[in-house]
Design an enzyme around this catalytic site. Sequence first.
Site, mmCIF file in Angstrom:
data_model
loop_
_atom_site.group_PDB
_atom_site.id
_atom_site.type_symbol
_atom_site.label_atom_id
_atom_site.label_comp_id
_atom_site.label_asym_id
_atom_site.label_seq_id
_atom_site.Cartn_x
_atom_site.Cartn_y
_atom_site.Cartn_z
ATOM 1 N N GLU A 203 0.849 -1.206 0.000
ATOM 2 C CA GLU A 203 0.000 0.000 0.000
ATOM 3 C C GLU A 203 0.880 1.249 0.000
ATOM 4 O OE1 GLU A 203 -2.791 0.099 3.264
ATOM 5 O OE2 GLU A 203 -3.823 1.863 2.498
ATOM 6 N N ASP A 285 -13.238 0.871 -0.066
ATOM 7 C CA ASP A 285 -12.312 1.006 1.068
ATOM 8 C C ASP A 285 -13.034 1.607 2.278
ATOM 9 O OD1 ASP A 285 -9.949 0.615 2.356
ATOM 10 O OD2 ASP A 285 -8.854 2.256 1.412
HETATM 11 C C1 6MZ Z 1 -5.113 0.268 5.811
HETATM 12 C C2 6MZ Z 1 -7.193 0.740 6.662
HETATM 13 C C3 6MZ Z 1 -7.451 1.631 5.594
HETATM 14 O O1 6MZ Z 1 -11.654 -2.071 11.383
HETATM 15 O O2 6MZ Z 1 -12.415 -0.244 12.878
HETATM 16 N N1 6MZ Z 1 -8.264 0.770 7.459
HETATM 17 N N2 6MZ Z 1 -6.039 0.079 6.763
HETATM 18 N N3 6MZ Z 1 -5.275 1.095 4.767
HETATM 19 C C4 6MZ Z 1 -6.422 1.806 4.619
HETATM 20 N N4 6MZ Z 1 -6.504 2.678 3.569
HETATM 21 C C5 6MZ Z 1 -6.900 4.026 3.707
HETATM 22 N N5 6MZ Z 1 -8.681 2.129 5.744
HETATM 23 C C6 6MZ Z 1 -9.179 1.586 6.900
HETATM 24 O O3 6MZ Z 1 -12.306 0.127 10.397
HETATM 25 C C7 6MZ Z 1 -11.316 1.105 10.478
HETATM 26 C C8 6MZ Z 1 -9.940 0.479 10.399
HETATM 27 O O4 6MZ Z 1 -9.720 -0.091 9.102
HETATM 28 C C9 6MZ Z 1 -8.366 -0.003 8.726
HETATM 29 C C10 6MZ Z 1 -7.642 0.729 9.853
HETATM 30 O O5 6MZ Z 1 -7.067 -0.219 10.733
HETATM 31 C C11 6MZ Z 1 -8.784 1.485 10.535
HETATM 32 O O6 6MZ Z 1 -8.509 1.783 11.891
HETATM 33 P P1 6MZ Z 1 -12.609 -0.938 11.559
HETATM 34 O O7 6MZ Z 1 -14.038 -1.302 11.314
#
Ligand code: 6MZ
Length: 353
Positions: A203, A285
Amino acid sequence: MEFCRSLPKIELHAHINGSISEKTMQELLQKRSQEGSKDPIERWTTTIEKGDKSLDEIFAMFKVIHQISNNTDAAYKITYDIIHEFAEDNVKYVELRTTPRAVPDTGMTKELYLESVLKAIADCEKEDLDIIVKLILAIDRRSDVNIANETVDLAVKYKQISNGKVIGIDLSGDPSVNDARDFIPAFKCARSKGLKLALHLAEVLDQNAETESVLDLPPDRIGHGTFLHPEVGGTESLVAKVKQHKTPLELCLTSNVKGRTVKAFDNHQFKYWYDMGHPCVVCTDDKGVFATSLSKEYKLAAETFDISQQDLYQLSYKAIDHIFDTEDTKAILRQKWCTFAENTFKANIRNLQ
Ligand code: 6MZ
């Protein structure tokens, strides 16, 4: 846009806490202020409507969002609303993903959190929504091996309890933190217990060694894969591994441009992989944080890469091949797509399937 909205779609990369809509966020903030919260949070701190932000700033936004979704009622409401919003956007199958989270102050344990999310999924299933919902549990890169193992155990436990609603494991979180190789034993254990692997890889730049090792698993799907190919700092060897296993890529255009890992839409890695006929799945995303929808992402892909309506249909149809659910579910979905194609394109249907 009208066509993109009407197109049946598959969403395979949606983080629950990043997908909270403006409406849900406003309702949650209102409830917080009614309950006398002393730290008022403005809605604009949880979404990027215009412009962009660094990934550091975006991960700081997740911390704010997590303050708002710190209890089981919020977890239920967020999940319930997200499912309705995807259904309204003509998403017929969604794999939501979330990191099990405990908040001692509100009495929320990881188990209670997951039970709220699964209850919302079960309640939506009882309604007439025309969407199938599955759940992937996320391992945050910030966590350690013990937490990762605990997440796998939770996934195994809730896969059974929920009758197969939990279907996989994700690796996500701030990509600049820690090393994904540490979690390889946990991924292998998850796989041995019948869970699929959807892992964020490459990423950010300069993770070739880590990506190389994780690709040897190989994962069942890759999130982003922004820096896999040599033109952007990846390597031929990474590309060869992804091609060899035909590992599908979950691609999120708005997220990568607003998160500044890709300069502009026409620089997006979608072009590289799509042009070589590699399996690509368009995803959102974090539709809340990035103020988008799956229809908007399809429209963006069509406009940026000059994709016809029939090819857009193909793109969405082929995503069915990459879901983690059973062949029976795939057959049900393919039937829905065929009905759409028959009604929409009328002629030349056989060429489309
Ligand atoms: C990596 C991401 C993300 O799990 O609390 N998250 N991780 N790259 C990204 N690109 C922008 N976008 C979201 O949802 C929120 C969590 O998802 C992951 C991160 O760990 C974020 O805290 P949940 O439902």
